[in-house]
Design an enzyme around this catalytic site. Structure first.
Site, PDB file in Angstrom:
ATOM      1  N   ASP A   1       0.410  -1.198   0.293  1.00  0.00           N
ATOM      2  CA  ASP A   1      -0.575   0.353  -0.409  1.00  0.00           C
ATOM      3  C   ASP A   1       0.598   1.289  -0.091  1.00  0.00           C
ATOM      4  O   ASP A   1       0.705   1.973  -0.533  1.00  0.00           O
ATOM      5  CB  ASP A   1      -0.767  -0.004   1.332  1.00  0.00           C
ATOM      6  CG  ASP A   1      -0.235   0.154   2.316  1.00  0.00           C
ATOM      7  OD1 ASP A   1       0.898  -0.671   2.548  1.00  0.00           O
ATOM      8  OD2 ASP A   1      -0.995   0.659   3.209  1.00  0.00           O
TER       9      ASP A   1
ATOM     10  N   TYR B   1       2.967 -12.165  -1.646  1.00  0.00           N
ATOM     11  CA  TYR B   1       1.843 -12.983  -1.850  1.00  0.00           C
ATOM     12  C   TYR B   1       1.854 -13.101  -3.646  1.00  0.00           C
ATOM     13  O   TYR B   1       2.407 -12.533  -4.441  1.00  0.00           O
ATOM     14  CB  TYR B   1       0.446 -12.322  -1.428  1.00  0.00           C
ATOM     15  CG  TYR B   1       0.769 -10.637  -1.665  1.00  0.00           C
ATOM     16  CD1 TYR B   1       1.262  -8.935  -2.327  1.00  0.00           C
ATOM     17  CD2 TYR B   1      -0.156 -10.769  -3.337  1.00  0.00           C
ATOM     18  CE1 TYR B   1       1.500  -8.185  -2.750  1.00  0.00           C
ATOM     19  CE2 TYR B   1      -0.572  -9.390  -4.260  1.00  0.00           C
ATOM     20  CZ  TYR B   1       0.100  -8.378  -4.409  1.00  0.00           C
ATOM     21  OH  TYR B   1       0.696  -6.995  -4.357  1.00  0.00           O
TER      22      TYR B   1
ATOM     23  N   TYR C   1      -0.643 -15.002   1.578  1.00  0.00           N
ATOM     24  CA  TYR C   1       0.292 -13.915   2.127  1.00  0.00           C
ATOM     25  C   TYR C   1       1.550 -14.791   3.185  1.00  0.00           C
ATOM     26  O   TYR C   1       1.196 -15.594   3.615  1.00  0.00           O
ATOM     27  CB  TYR C   1       0.260 -13.169   2.812  1.00  0.00           C
ATOM     28  CG  TYR C   1      -1.245 -11.556   2.275  1.00  0.00           C
ATOM     29  CD1 TYR C   1      -0.694 -11.064   1.670  1.00  0.00           C
ATOM     30  CD2 TYR C   1      -2.156 -11.970   2.063  1.00  0.00           C
ATOM     31  CE1 TYR C   1      -0.945  -9.613   1.397  1.00  0.00           C
ATOM     32  CE2 TYR C   1      -2.674 -10.700   1.276  1.00  0.00           C
ATOM     33  CZ  TYR C   1      -2.493  -9.743   1.277  1.00  0.00           C
ATOM     34  OH  TYR C   1      -2.881  -9.043   0.223  1.00  0.00           O
ATOM     35  N   TRP C   2       2.650 -14.618   2.637  1.00  0.00           N
ATOM     36  CA  TRP C   2       3.752 -15.277   2.941  1.00  0.00           C
ATOM     37  C   TRP C   2       5.081 -13.899   3.743  1.00  0.00           C
ATOM     38  O   TRP C   2       5.768 -13.194   2.754  1.00  0.00           O
ATOM     39  CB  TRP C   2       4.996 -15.770   2.378  1.00  0.00           C
ATOM     40  CG  TRP C   2       4.355 -17.215   2.251  1.00  0.00           C
ATOM     41  CD1 TRP C   2       4.125 -18.303   3.084  1.00  0.00           C
ATOM     42  CD2 TRP C   2       3.234 -17.627   0.983  1.00  0.00           C
ATOM     43  NE1 TRP C   2       4.170 -19.406   2.438  1.00  0.00           N
ATOM     44  CE2 TRP C   2       2.685 -19.153   0.890  1.00  0.00           C
ATOM     45  CE3 TRP C   2       2.305 -16.864   0.110  1.00  0.00           C
ATOM     46  CZ2 TRP C   2       2.308 -20.047   0.400  1.00  0.00           C
ATOM     47  CZ3 TRP C   2       2.349 -17.460  -0.749  1.00  0.00           C
ATOM     48  CH2 TRP C   2       1.509 -18.805  -0.660  1.00  0.00           C
TER      49      TRP C   2
ATOM     50  N   ASN D   1      -5.830   2.550   6.723  1.00  0.00           N
ATOM     51  CA  ASN D   1      -6.162   1.175   6.099  1.00  0.00           C
ATOM     52  C   ASN D   1      -6.007   0.127   6.890  1.00  0.00           C
ATOM     53  O   ASN D   1      -5.443  -0.675   7.242  1.00  0.00           O
ATOM     54  CB  ASN D   1      -4.589   1.154   5.138  1.00  0.00           C
ATOM     55  CG  ASN D   1      -4.917   0.528   3.628  1.00  0.00           C
ATOM     56  OD1 ASN D   1      -5.734   0.198   3.421  1.00  0.00           O
ATOM     57  ND2 ASN D   1      -3.646   1.012   3.521  1.00  0.00           N
TER      58      ASN D   1
ATOM     59  N   LYS E   1     -12.677   9.190   1.886  1.00  0.00           N
ATOM     60  CA  LYS E   1     -13.187   8.090   0.812  1.00  0.00           C
ATOM     61  C   LYS E   1     -14.263   7.508   0.630  1.00  0.00           C
ATOM     62  O   LYS E   1     -14.531   7.016   1.721  1.00  0.00           O
ATOM     63  CB  LYS E   1     -11.678   7.759   0.258  1.00  0.00           C
ATOM     64  CG  LYS E   1     -11.135   8.368  -0.401  1.00  0.00           C
ATOM     65  CD  LYS E   1      -8.566   7.736  -0.356  1.00  0.00           C
ATOM     66  CE  LYS E   1      -8.456   7.198   0.865  1.00  0.00           C
ATOM     67  NZ  LYS E   1      -7.318   6.738   1.072  1.00  0.00           N
TER      68      LYS E   1
ATOM     69  N   ALA F   1      -5.335  -0.544  -5.136  1.00  0.00           N
ATOM     70  CA  ALA F   1      -4.396   0.765  -5.242  1.00  0.00           C
ATOM     71  C   ALA F   1      -5.501   1.772  -5.166  1.00  0.00           C
ATOM     72  O   ALA F   1      -5.181   3.481  -5.266  1.00  0.00           O
ATOM     73  CB  ALA F   1      -3.659   0.337  -5.921  1.00  0.00           C
TER      74      ALA F   1
ATOM     75  N   GLY G   1      -7.454   3.252  -3.094  1.00  0.00           N
ATOM     76  CA  GLY G   1      -7.192   4.244  -2.109  1.00  0.00           C
ATOM     77  C   GLY G   1      -5.345   5.223  -2.493  1.00  0.00           C
ATOM     78  O   GLY G   1      -5.287   6.499  -2.019  1.00  0.00           O
ATOM     79  N   ASP G   2      -5.125   3.917  -2.568  1.00  0.00           N
ATOM     80  CA  ASP G   2      -3.231   4.150  -2.327  1.00  0.00           C
ATOM     81  C   ASP G   2      -3.318   5.682  -3.301  1.00  0.00           C
ATOM     82  O   ASP G   2      -2.034   6.264  -3.280  1.00  0.00           O
ATOM     83  CB  ASP G   2      -2.796   3.200  -2.906  1.00  0.00           C
ATOM     84  CG  ASP G   2      -2.624   1.656  -1.443  1.00  0.00           C
ATOM     85  OD1 ASP G   2      -3.364   2.347  -0.617  1.00  0.00           O
ATOM     86  OD2 ASP G   2      -2.012   1.152  -2.172  1.00  0.00           O
TER      87      ASP G   2
HETATM   88  P1  ADP Z   1     -10.040   1.423  -0.840  1.00  0.00           P
HETATM   89  O1  ADP Z   1      -9.543   1.361  -1.696  1.00  0.00           O
HETATM   90  O2  ADP Z   1      -8.776   2.483   0.660  1.00  0.00           O
HETATM   91  O3  ADP Z   1     -10.543   0.712  -0.028  1.00  0.00           O
HETATM   92  P2  ADP Z   1     -11.561   3.667  -1.320  1.00  0.00           P
HETATM   93  O4  ADP Z   1     -12.874   2.441  -2.525  1.00  0.00           O
HETATM   94  O5  ADP Z   1     -12.485   4.302  -0.728  1.00  0.00           O
HETATM   95  O6  ADP Z   1     -10.604   3.114  -1.341  1.00  0.00           O
HETATM   96  O7  ADP Z   1     -11.714   4.748  -2.900  1.00  0.00           O
HETATM   97  C1  ADP Z   1     -10.828   4.825  -2.984  1.00  0.00           C
HETATM   98  C2  ADP Z   1     -11.188   6.389  -4.242  1.00  0.00           C
HETATM   99  O8  ADP Z   1     -11.446   5.430  -5.231  1.00  0.00           O
HETATM  100  C3  ADP Z   1     -12.067   6.681  -4.460  1.00  0.00           C
HETATM  101  O9  ADP Z   1     -12.433   8.240  -2.931  1.00  0.00           O
HETATM  102  C4  ADP Z   1     -13.067   7.677  -5.572  1.00  0.00           C
HETATM  103  O10 ADP Z   1     -12.456   8.541  -6.109  1.00  0.00           O
HETATM  104  C5  ADP Z   1     -11.833   5.894  -6.190  1.00  0.00           C
HETATM  105  N1  ADP Z   1     -13.529   4.864  -6.334  1.00  0.00           N
HETATM  106  C6  ADP Z   1     -13.060   4.429  -5.949  1.00  0.00           C
HETATM  107  N2  ADP Z   1     -14.212   3.373  -6.749  1.00  0.00           N
HETATM  108  C7  ADP Z   1     -14.910   3.538  -7.105  1.00  0.00           C
HETATM  109  C8  ADP Z   1     -15.839   2.638  -7.955  1.00  0.00           C
HETATM  110  N3  ADP Z   1     -16.801   2.488  -8.109  1.00  0.00           N
HETATM  111  N4  ADP Z   1     -16.396   4.395  -9.240  1.00  0.00           N
HETATM  112  C9  ADP Z   1     -15.567   5.785  -9.021  1.00  0.00           C
HETATM  113  N5  ADP Z   1     -14.195   5.965  -8.437  1.00  0.00           N
HETATM  114  C10 ADP Z   1     -13.999   4.863  -7.400  1.00  0.00           C
END
Ligand code: ADP
Length: 302
Positions: A30, A88, A101-102, A165, A225, A255, A257-258
């Site tokens: 991440d 992984y 995972y290892w 996370n 998010k 990735a 969120g990353d």
């Molecule tokens: P994580 O991957 O950490 O779980 P999130 O699911 O909250 O994070 O998504 C992080 C960002 O990725 C969101 O704020 C958005 O900008 C984008 N994103 C994630 N899923 C979608 C989706 N289905 N459609 C559009 N954007 C998305």
């Protein structure tokens, strides 16, 4: 003047199925994913480095070569004689991905063992980025010292960014995870949680509860998010939202969120306003989830 962005955590060897019965070796994790995108987005004048632990074996060499090839600094990475990097494997069953995972004894788990070395590494950083996974992989008794070192760096003027996370399987217990994450938020300037996880493990009824919980812990800026939903934050007690662009074909959310964090931070650190920075985060995340894999070549998507 050069500014230093330092990401801290664990990068692993990734074995991903090619679809032809073989596996492709790559590297991901991440905080490394965020460092990788941040390096692409920040201009010259910024160094992006990674702080972790690796072994002295050839796959560890290969990982460092990969970092360097991506423009990520490796000077602060400690090498351990008796350990190697975590690994992984992704498996595809009827189109569904599952992960094995290892990593329970990986070199990265030792990254905070030497307190003086950690302090010295953090001393040169203008921005420090870490996550709940960074904390989870540390031996329990080293987490407090790690957060003290981060706090000292913040007192000295570094900006601290943290993504909770939440990954309960990496922790001894959910309660320990929640308590440690709140301690991390208390030494952070920017907290970047994902609502779904926060609702699951902290019981937040809505994203504003997530904002309030981390704000009350002491984090001045909390950007929540929420997958395809609105991103929420608060300025001077007033809520702000941003509707992320719709993605018609979500290929792989790895990735999301990353990459959001990387583009948000790269924009924010260069002085853009929060709405512009959130939009940059959402734009990159949308590109990343439209392609397979964590590290998507931006030159082909922008
Ligand atoms: P994580 O991957 O950490 O779980 P999130 O699911 O909250 O994070 O998504 C992080 C960002 O990725 C969101 O704020 C958005 O900008 C984008 N994103 C994630 N899923 C979608 C989706 N289905 N459609 C559009 N954007 C998305």
């Amino acid at each position: 003047m050069t500014r230093n962005f330092l990401a801290i955590g664990e990068c692993m060897v990734e074995m991903a199925p090619t679809g032809e019965g073989t596996y492709r070796l790559g590297f991901a994790g991440d905080t490394l994913n965020t460092a990788w995108y941040t390096r692409r987005l920040l201009p010259d004048g910024w160094n992006v480095s990674y702080l972790t632990g690796v072994g002295r074996d050839s796959v560890s060499d290969e990982m460092l070569t990969f970092f360097e090839g991506a423009g990520i600094g490796t000077d602060l990475i400690q090498r351990f004689d008796d350990r190697t990097v975590g690994l992984y494997i992704i498996q595809l069953t009827d189109g569904e991905r599952s992960f094995s995972y290892w990593r329970s004894d990986s070199a990265a788990r030792q990254l905070a063992r030497d307190g003086a070395r950690l302090d010295a590494a953090l001393a040169a950083a203008d921005v420090i980025y870490f996550s709940g996974i960074t904390l989870a992989i540390l031996p329990k008794e080293q987490r407090g010292g790690f957060l003290e070192a981060v706090k000292a760096a913040r007192t000295r003027g570094a900006t601290i960014a943290f993504d909770p996370n939440l990954r309960p399987r990496l922790w001894e217990a959910v309660e320990i995870m929640c308590a440690s994450v709140m301690e991390a938020a208390a030494v952070s300037d920017v907290v970047l949680p994902s609502f779904e996880d926060e609702a699951t493990y902290f019981g937040d009824a809505g994203p504003m509860e997530t904002v309030n919980r981390y704000t009350d812990a002491g984090a001045p800026l909390v950007i929540v998010k929420n997958g395809p939903g609105e991103v929420l934050w608060q300025v001077d007690g007033a809520p702000w939202t941003f509707q992320v662009p719709p993605v018609t074909e979500v290929v792989d959310t790895t990735a999301a969120g990353d990459s959001f964090n990387a583009a948000f931070l790269a924009s924010h650190l260069q002085g853009a306003d929060l709405e512009t920075s959130v939009a940059a985060g959402a734009r990159l995340a949308a590109q990343v989830i439209g392609r397979r894999g964590a590290l998507v070549d931006l030159s082909q998507t922008v």
